[in-house]
Design a protein around this motif. Structure first.
Motif, PDB file in Angstrom:
ATOM      1  N   GLN A 184       0.690  -1.265  -0.034  1.00 41.36           N
ATOM      2  CA  GLN A 184      -0.062   0.084   0.254  1.00 41.36           C
ATOM      3  C   GLN A 184       0.838   1.384  -0.056  1.00 41.36           C
ATOM      4  OE1 GLN A 184      -3.287  -1.199   2.582  1.00 41.36           O
ATOM      5  NE2 GLN A 184      -3.416   0.845   2.880  1.00 41.36           N
ATOM      6  N   THR A 207      -0.474   4.588   0.231  1.00 40.97           N
ATOM      7  CA  THR A 207      -1.084   5.640   1.199  1.00 40.97           C
ATOM      8  C   THR A 207      -1.850   5.132   2.252  1.00 40.97           C
ATOM      9  OG1 THR A 207      -3.008   6.117  -0.200  1.00 40.97           O
ATOM     10  CG2 THR A 207      -0.972   7.676  -0.533  1.00 40.97           C
ATOM     11  N   GLY A 245      -6.380   8.723   2.637  1.00 42.54           N
ATOM     12  CA  GLY A 245      -4.673   8.806   2.286  1.00 42.54           C
ATOM     13  C   GLY A 245      -4.071   9.713   2.971  1.00 42.54           C
ATOM     14  N   TYR A 290      -5.713   0.213  -4.411  1.00 45.40           N
ATOM     15  CA  TYR A 290      -5.457   1.054  -3.436  1.00 45.40           C
ATOM     16  C   TYR A 290      -5.677   2.493  -3.923  1.00 45.40           C
ATOM     17  CZ  TYR A 290      -3.984  -2.972  -0.843  1.00 45.40           C
ATOM     18  OH  TYR A 290      -3.646  -4.082  -0.489  1.00 45.40           O
ATOM     19  N   PHE A 347      -7.976   6.124  -5.012  1.00 49.84           N
ATOM     20  CA  PHE A 347      -9.084   6.707  -4.422  1.00 49.84           C
ATOM     21  C   PHE A 347     -10.208   6.785  -5.595  1.00 49.84           C
ATOM     22  CE2 PHE A 347      -5.231   8.316  -2.280  1.00 49.84           C
ATOM     23  CZ  PHE A 347      -5.478   8.074  -0.974  1.00 49.84           C
ATOM     24  N   ARG A 358     -11.035  11.857   0.747  1.00 54.92           N
ATOM     25  CA  ARG A 358      -9.886  12.662  -0.386  1.00 54.92           C
ATOM     26  C   ARG A 358      -9.762  13.916  -0.314  1.00 54.92           C
ATOM     27  NH1 ARG A 358      -4.847  11.489   0.108  1.00 54.92           N
ATOM     28  NH2 ARG A 358      -3.709  12.192  -1.680  1.00 54.92           N
ATOM     29  N   LYS A 393     -10.179   5.541  -0.373  1.00 56.68           N
ATOM     30  CA  LYS A 393      -9.342   4.415  -0.740  1.00 56.68           C
ATOM     31  C   LYS A 393     -10.179   3.316  -0.994  1.00 56.68           C
ATOM     32  CE  LYS A 393      -6.009   2.785   1.705  1.00 56.68           C
ATOM     33  NZ  LYS A 393      -5.737   2.894   2.909  1.00 56.68           N
TER      34      LYS A 393
END
Lengths: 344, 229
Positions: A107, A109, A114, A223, A225, A241, A255
């Motif tokens: 991953q 973030t 994130g 992963y 957004f 986000r 995410k």
């Protein structure tokens, strides 16, 4: 002979180096290369063991009641069982559902929006969050330094009994990096050690048709957004986000979570709004809310018969990894090494 | 054997070939031209406004020396936390070659994006130094906290935690200054009084996360560093 001697030494050094990484970071061939930079924080058994003790130690919270494991339990694939929103010190309720902690080495973030850019620094967020552990890292370090056992554990792991923030964070990251889940029926099927039932096979095909662009195999997430069409919960007003970037195009993007171990990690979504997988499927077939940022993949309605819905869930359950959930290496460490455990 | 002797000779001469000298840069924070003392009130005779600074700390990174426009020295792992509460930290020292000729110094006010995305770091960059945001990853480049009589907030307090490394809120600022004369000890001053006069405390008095305002204030602060002759 001299020449060969050097070669031999190099070879032995190479072998030992290889085995060390091998013994702690085991993942199957069908996984891509991890994104975590292990060169900067090479895995080491002692650091992993220290990270595990820290992960289970409530000393990390201001009133010594909440550990990382309070919200991330190994039996729930390190998610928070039964809690839609996380539950921290003084019975305070947070604003998000604790995600499963698996395959974190892949991953880039962390957190649903994130907010965290590297696994190493993730732990700072729960430690200092007033509704989670409500502590200060400097104070945690004082407590660790004063404990009878931690200075020795840090000395063994880092060659220094003076405890630093960096060393606390690196060891917590090391333990979490070992939480690799790759031993489900799906994984066995890929290497031909197990076969899907016709129902699972059909579910797999439906998955590949409707879900795989975001929940991409074999990690079951990109992963990235995305907005998957959940209506806003107006009691939380969480814009995902957008909270980080303040760009309109990021409003309501979250995410994409992995779909491995769903059987253990309920409830689902960033606010834990769905208790059952059938609720999730119903969302994708009937509940998608069209907003400006809805992902293109979900613009066309997903149509599934009742039978297909059952098949899809049957496939999702092939992603359960019992060996992971009951792996003794991930569970509560032996009591003697938990310095501040009260009466567990 | 001959090569061996030459090698030994070479090794012995290394210290002479690369004689080092220390460069020292001392930061001198001021309030309206007087040395800034934390926690004490400074009256400004012009505006009859009083100022008290409670915290002033910032990162200086990537120090480079130049002769005209070409780089002649680059400090290795160049991260310094300058904190007015720790007098020692006001003086940065580094060794350069004795022969080095330079007339310009450059540094960054803050921490670059690559370092911001490098995980848990130690030393000046350890997250226990109080210059790291927890809820959203990233270093705080500069902290300035204090009191000004004319600040329209509760108890007249202001608090600036300036940072952010992502577009469009990248707050790190380059500082580049011609040096008055090559002496190897320099004093770099910054007048916080001037800064407070320039900005509007009615508009900005509390910044705790990356934003346009954080970028603008960082730039104004960076412009105020100057080397004493």
């Amino acid at each position: 002979m001299k020449k060969y001697g050097w070669f031999l030494i190099c070879f032995v050094v190479f072998l030992t180096a290889f085995r060390m990484l091998d013994s702690v970071l085991v993942f199957p061939k069908h996984f891509p290369k991890p994104v975590y930079d292990f060169k900067k924080n090479p895995l080491d058994e002692r650091k992993i063991a220290l990270g595990r003790v820290l992960f289970y130690d409530p000393l990390l919270s201001s009133d010594n009641t909440i550990s990382c494991a309070s919200c991330h339990s190994s039996y729930n694939s390190f998610a928070h069982v039964d809690h839609n929103l996380s539950h921290g010190i003084d019975d305070q309720i947070g604003t998000r559902n604790a995600p499963a902690l698996i395959n974190l080495a892949w991953q880039k973030t962390f957190m649903w929006d994130g907010a965290v850019n590297h696994l190493d620094v993730q732990a700072l967020a729960p430690i200092t969050h007033p509704k989670e552990m409500g502590e200060e890292l400097t104070h945690v370090i004082q407590k660790l330094q004063q404990s009878p056992t931690y200075p020795t554990l840090f000395y063994q792991a880092f060659g220094d009994s003076i405890i630093t923030g960096q060393h606390v964070l690196l060891s917590l990251a090391q333990f979490q990096l070992t939480l690799i889940s790759a031993n489900s029926k799906y994984d066995s099927m890929l290497v031909k050690k197990a076969a899907f039932t016709p129902q699972e096979k059909n579910g797999y095909a439906l998955f590949q048709q409707h879900c795989n662009t975001c929940h991409r195999e074999p990690l079951f997430s990109t992963y990235a957004f995305k907005n998957n069409g959940l209506p806003v919960d107006t009691t939380l007003n969480d814009f995902g986000r957008w909270n980080i970037t303040h760009q309109a195009s990021d409003s309501l993007l979250f995410k994409v979570p992995t779909l491995r171990n769903l059987e253990y990690s309920y409830p689902y979504m960033h606010d834990g709004r769905f208790k059952r997988l059938s609720d999730v499927i119903y969302h994708y077939t009937n509940g998608i809310q069209k907003t400006k940022t809805l992902s293109p993949e979900l613009q066309q309605p997903i149509k599934l018969t009742e039978r297909e819905k059952v098949d899809l869930v049957a496939f999702l359950l092939t992603l359960s990894d019992r060996n992971f959930v009951f792996n003794p290496a991930f569970a509560y460490p032996p009591k003697i090494v938990i310095p501040s455990a009260k009466d567990q | 054997m001959r090569t061996f002797c030459l090698f030994i000779l070479y090794c012995m001469s290394i210290p002479y070939l690369n004689a080092q000298q220390n460069v020292r840069i001392s930061f001198l924070p001021l309030v309206h031209s007087k040395p800034l003392v934390l926690g004490t009130i400074n009256m400004d005779s012009l505006s009859h406004d009083s100022v008290r600074i409670d915290a002033f700390r910032f990162y200086v990174s990537n120090i480079v020396l130049l002769q005209d426009d070409s780089v002649v020295f680059r400090e290795n792992t160049s991260y310094h936390l300058v904190d007015l509460a720790d007098t020692n930290s006001l003086h940065l020292r580094f060794a350069v070659n004795e022969q080095l000729v330079y007339n310009t110094i450059q540094f960054q006010l803050g921490i670059d994006s690559l370092t911001n995305e490098s995980g848990a770091l130690g030393g000046a960059l350890d997250p226990t130094r109080g210059m790291y945001w927890a809820w959203q990853s990233g270093y705080i480049n500069l902290k300035l906290e204090g009191y000004r009589n004319s600040c329209p907030t509760r108890n007249h307090l202001f608090e600036f935690h300036l940072g952010g490394y992502r577009y469009p809120f990248n707050a790190i600022q380059p500082v580049s200054r011609k040096l008055p004369m090559q002496t190897n000890t320099y004093t770099c001053a910054i007048d916080i009084g001037t800064f407070l006069d320039q900005i509007s405390l009615a508009k900005n008095n509390h910044i705790m996360s990356p934003s346009h305002a954080a970028v603008n204030l960082s730039q104004q602060l960076a412009d105020l560093f100057y080397f004493l002759p």
